[in-house]
Design a protein around this motif. Structure first.
Motif, short mmCIF file in Angstrom:
data_model
loop_
_atom_site.label_atom_id
_atom_site.label_comp_id
_atom_site.label_asym_id
_atom_site.label_seq_id
_atom_site.Cartn_x
_atom_site.Cartn_y
_atom_site.Cartn_z
N THR A 90 0.85 -1.18 0.00
CA THR A 90 0.00 0.00 0.00
C THR A 90 0.89 1.23 0.00
N GLU A 91 0.32 2.38 -0.34
CA GLU A 91 1.12 3.60 -0.31
C GLU A 91 1.64 3.85 1.10
N TYR A 92 2.86 4.29 1.21
CA TYR A 92 3.41 4.63 2.51
C TYR A 92 2.98 6.05 2.86
N VAL A 93 2.32 6.19 4.00
CA VAL A 93 1.82 7.48 4.44
C VAL A 93 2.78 8.02 5.51
N PRO A 94 3.51 9.10 5.23
CA PRO A 94 4.43 9.64 6.24
C PRO A 94 3.66 10.29 7.38
N GLY A 95 4.16 10.13 8.58
CA GLY A 95 3.52 10.72 9.75
C GLY A 95 3.37 9.73 10.88
N LEU A 96 3.06 10.24 12.05
CA LEU A 96 2.82 9.42 13.22
C LEU A 96 1.41 8.87 13.20
N THR A 97 1.21 7.73 13.83
CA THR A 97 -0.16 7.31 14.09
C THR A 97 -0.72 8.20 15.20
N LEU A 98 -2.04 8.23 15.32
CA LEU A 98 -2.66 9.02 16.39
C LEU A 98 -2.17 8.54 17.75
N PRO A 272 -1.54 24.85 12.60
CA PRO A 272 -0.18 24.67 13.13
C PRO A 272 -0.09 23.58 14.20
N ALA A 273 -1.14 23.44 15.02
CA ALA A 273 -1.12 22.40 16.06
C ALA A 273 -1.12 21.02 15.42
N TYR A 274 -1.83 20.87 14.31
CA TYR A 274 -1.83 19.57 13.61
C TYR A 274 -0.47 19.29 13.00
N ARG A 275 0.13 20.29 12.37
CA ARG A 275 1.45 20.09 11.79
C ARG A 275 2.47 19.71 12.85
N GLY A 276 2.33 20.27 14.05
CA GLY A 276 3.22 19.91 15.14
C GLY A 276 2.99 18.49 15.62
N ALA A 277 1.73 18.06 15.60
CA ALA A 277 1.41 16.72 16.07
C ALA A 277 1.91 15.64 15.13
N LEU A 278 1.95 15.94 13.83
CA LEU A 278 2.33 14.91 12.87
C LEU A 278 3.82 14.88 12.56
N SER A 279 4.54 15.92 12.97
CA SER A 279 5.95 16.02 12.62
C SER A 279 6.75 14.86 13.23
N THR A 280 7.56 14.22 12.39
CA THR A 280 8.40 13.11 12.86
C THR A 280 9.89 13.40 12.72
N ALA A 281 10.22 14.38 11.87
CA ALA A 281 11.62 14.69 11.57
C ALA A 281 12.38 13.44 11.14
N GLU A 282 11.69 12.53 10.48
CA GLU A 282 12.28 11.27 10.06
C GLU A 282 12.61 11.30 8.58
N HIS A 283 13.85 11.01 8.26
CA HIS A 283 14.29 10.99 6.86
C HIS A 283 14.12 9.59 6.30
N LEU A 284 13.45 9.49 5.17
CA LEU A 284 13.24 8.19 4.53
C LEU A 284 14.35 7.93 3.53
N PRO A 285 14.96 6.76 3.58
CA PRO A 285 15.97 6.44 2.56
C PRO A 285 15.32 6.36 1.19
N ARG A 286 15.99 6.89 0.19
CA ARG A 286 15.42 6.91 -1.15
C ARG A 286 15.63 5.60 -1.91
N ASN A 287 16.62 4.82 -1.49
CA ASN A 287 16.90 3.57 -2.17
C ASN A 287 17.64 2.65 -1.22
N ARG A 288 17.97 1.46 -1.69
CA ARG A 288 18.63 0.48 -0.85
C ARG A 288 20.02 0.96 -0.41
N SER A 289 20.74 1.63 -1.31
CA SER A 289 22.07 2.11 -0.95
C SER A 289 22.01 3.11 0.19
N GLU A 290 21.04 4.02 0.14
CA GLU A 290 20.92 5.00 1.22
C GLU A 290 20.49 4.32 2.52
N ALA A 291 19.65 3.27 2.41
CA ALA A 291 19.25 2.52 3.61
C ALA A 291 20.46 1.86 4.26
#
Length: 545
Positions: A90-98, A272-291
């Motif tokens: 399935t599509e990967y949805v960036p963000g935290l779960t509730l 703004p409160a929603y954007r703060g709640a969902l922020s993860t500051a998590e960088h996703l690797p773009r490919n296997r090499s970056e992973a």
């Protein structure tokens, strides 16, 4: 994300595996990436769960996910159901779960809970309108995506036309969020999702389980006889939660009415409160090499080094062996970028930062063939080339759809791109750039259009591409399919674009229009194998005013 562990697969269904995302009752969930650079969530059924009942449940999950089309739900991408290991993408949805957001930052403010209630009510209404009940709505199955909440995990969801799989004496759901009628094994309707919605918002507002903690038996007893916990919740929000959590489904607030009662809620994405709640500051690797660089994936096995001194002592025969080995281990047709540019408006990149990709899709179905007529049967994987030794494909190509959504692929507009998402050929080089007219001056009726494609960084040799153009509806009918296709052309190996002129370079099943007409054109890009089989790699389009 978590690092991969020994025994985790390097790829699933042609998708490179980059990291672990979590684990569910049926199996492990991984982060993967498509050939076009789009991240996907890959759910793979664990070993041992191949009994008929488990497989029937997983196939139902796939069928249910496939029918759900909503901006409030993670879209299905692809699935593998023919042989183990069985998997679903399935599509990967960036963000935290509730649940994660509340655990990390505490209860959400009342106005944010109201907006979340409004958005999820609309989402459930859309899904129910498609004949699907979620049946496991809870904070862990709501992702706070940048554009609003999305529902995930339809593992126990069921369409109105699907039969019950769970055995007698058992019910499906999560204690504390499951509706009383489900616990009692009474007739279950869409109102059960409304009850779960009330519990989910109660948790968001208080940070506490809606019916307390403790043993499962105690939770179920309080669900059947007690009141939902809304202590300290803002009065209006508390009232709406109670309306959702009525014990009797007949007295529960209908979703349509709930949407009306929350119509004044502000959009979540702009809060703004929603954007703060969902922020993860998590960088996703773009490919296997970056992973690998990020420590999420193991380094690949090292290739054996050639023993050149020993070979040199062997004379001409050893040199021949060394040359053969070198050819075997050298990468084919790839080089460093030279910064080629497109000499036309609207160059489009499948780099995720560009906002649009040649996305991936699902299994099964039919799609147009190279001449515009339907090609039926099960989707096939790219076949091994059986073609002339020079590797040049024939002029007449045959499109091999990888999923049932390929036939419906259509360019919507510059911002939306092509929908529905369809699966690209595995191992397509990353970062495809396409170009098509983007202004009225470029697409005057009665003229022509230049369509172009290149790979931005990798330039495989002997890589042939073709374009299939799906013309406006006005050109479709009994005389013609509205689908025209070009002859294959090789991509330059210096990073330059390959151009096609529409309609001059295209032929159709019956007749091709001599000029552009008003309407939207879809450009489907294909990789053509030496045997003439062609597979989808990207999509673009343009509009004639």
């Amino acid at each position: 994300m978590e690092p991969l562990r020994p025994g985790d697969p390097a790829e699933i269904g042609g998708y490179p595996v980059l990291a672990r995302l979590g684990e569910g009752g049926m199996g492990q969930v991984y982060l993967g990436v498509s050939g076009g650079g789009r991240h996907v969530a890959l759910k793979m059924v664990r070993d041992g769960l191949d009994d008929p009942q488990s497989l029937a449940r997983f196939r139902r999950e796939v069928a249910t996910a496939e029918r759900v089309r909503s901006r409030y739900a993670a879209a299905m991408v692809a699935a593998g159901l023919t042989a183990p290991p069985y998997w679903l993408a399935t599509e990967y949805v960036p963000g935290l779960t509730l649940r994660q957001a509340v655990e990390r930052r505490g209860p959400l403010p009342p106005h944010l809970c109201l907006a979340l209630l409004a958005a999820l009510a609309r989402g459930l209404a859309e899904i129910h309108g498609q004949g699907v009940q979620h049946r496991d709505l809870k904070p862990g199955n709501v992702i706070l995506a940048p554009d609003g909440p999305k529902l995930i995990d339809f593992g126990i969801a069921r369409g109105s036309d699907q039969t019950q799989i769970t055995r007698t004496g058992a019910w499906a759901g999560t204690p504390g969020y499951v509706a009383p009628e489900v616990i009692r094994e009474q007739a279950q309707t869409t109102a059960a999702d409304v009850f779960s919605l009330g519990g989910t918002i109660a948790y968001a507002a208080t940070g506490r389980p809606p019916f307390g903690g403790g043993p499962v038996e105690a939770l179920l007893h309080r669900t059947l006889t007690g009141d939902i916990d809304v202590a300290g919740v803002e009065p209006r929000l508390a009232s709406l939660i109670r309306m959702c959590a009525e014990k009797d489904p007949a007295r529960r607030v209908p979703l349509g009415r709930l949407v009306e009662l929350t119509a004044d809620a502000a959009p979540l994405a702009a809060d703004p409160a929603y954007r703060g709640a969902l922020s993860t500051a998590e960088h996703l690797p773009r490919n296997r090499s970056e992973a690998v660089t990020m420590g999420l994936a193991p380094e690949p096995p090292r290739r054996p080094r050639l023993l050149l001194p020993a070979l040199a002592a062997g004379g001409v025969g050893a040199v021949a062996v060394a040359v053969a080995l070198a050819v075997q281990f050298l990468p084919g047709g790839h080089g460093s970028p030279k910064g080629g540019t497109a000499n036309q408006a609207g160059a489009h990149s499948s780099d995720p930062s560009a906002g649009r990709t040649g996305a991936t899709g699902r299994t099964g179905g039919t799609a147009p063939n190279g001449s515009g007529s339907p090609s039926s049967g099960r989707p096939s994987a790219p076949s091994a080339p059986s073609a002339p030794s020079n590797g040049v494909p024939p002029e007449k190509i045959t499109v091999q759809p990888l999923d049932e959504h390929f036939k419906d692929l259509q360019w919507k507009d510059t911002n939306t791109g092509c929908l529905p998402n369809s699966r690209t050929e595995p191992d397509t080089p990353p970062e495809i750039q396409t170009a098509a007219p983007r202004s009225a001056a470029d697409v005057k009726a009665g003229g022509s259009a230049t369509l172009s494609l290149r790979f931005k960084y990798q330039w495989p040799s002997n890589y042939y591409v073709a374009a299939q153009v799906r013309e406006p509806v006005s050109l479709q009918g009994s005389d013609a399919s509205g689908i025209v296709v070009s002859k294959p052309k090789p991509l330059p190996t210096n990073g330059e674009f390959r151009d096609f002129t529409f309609p001059a370079d295209f032929t159709g099943e019956a007749a091709t229009t001599a000029a552009l007409v008003k309407g939207s054109y879809t450009v489907v890009w294909l990789h053509v194998h030496p045997n003439g089989d062609a597979y989808y790699i990207s999509c673009d389009g343009f509009a004639v005013p």
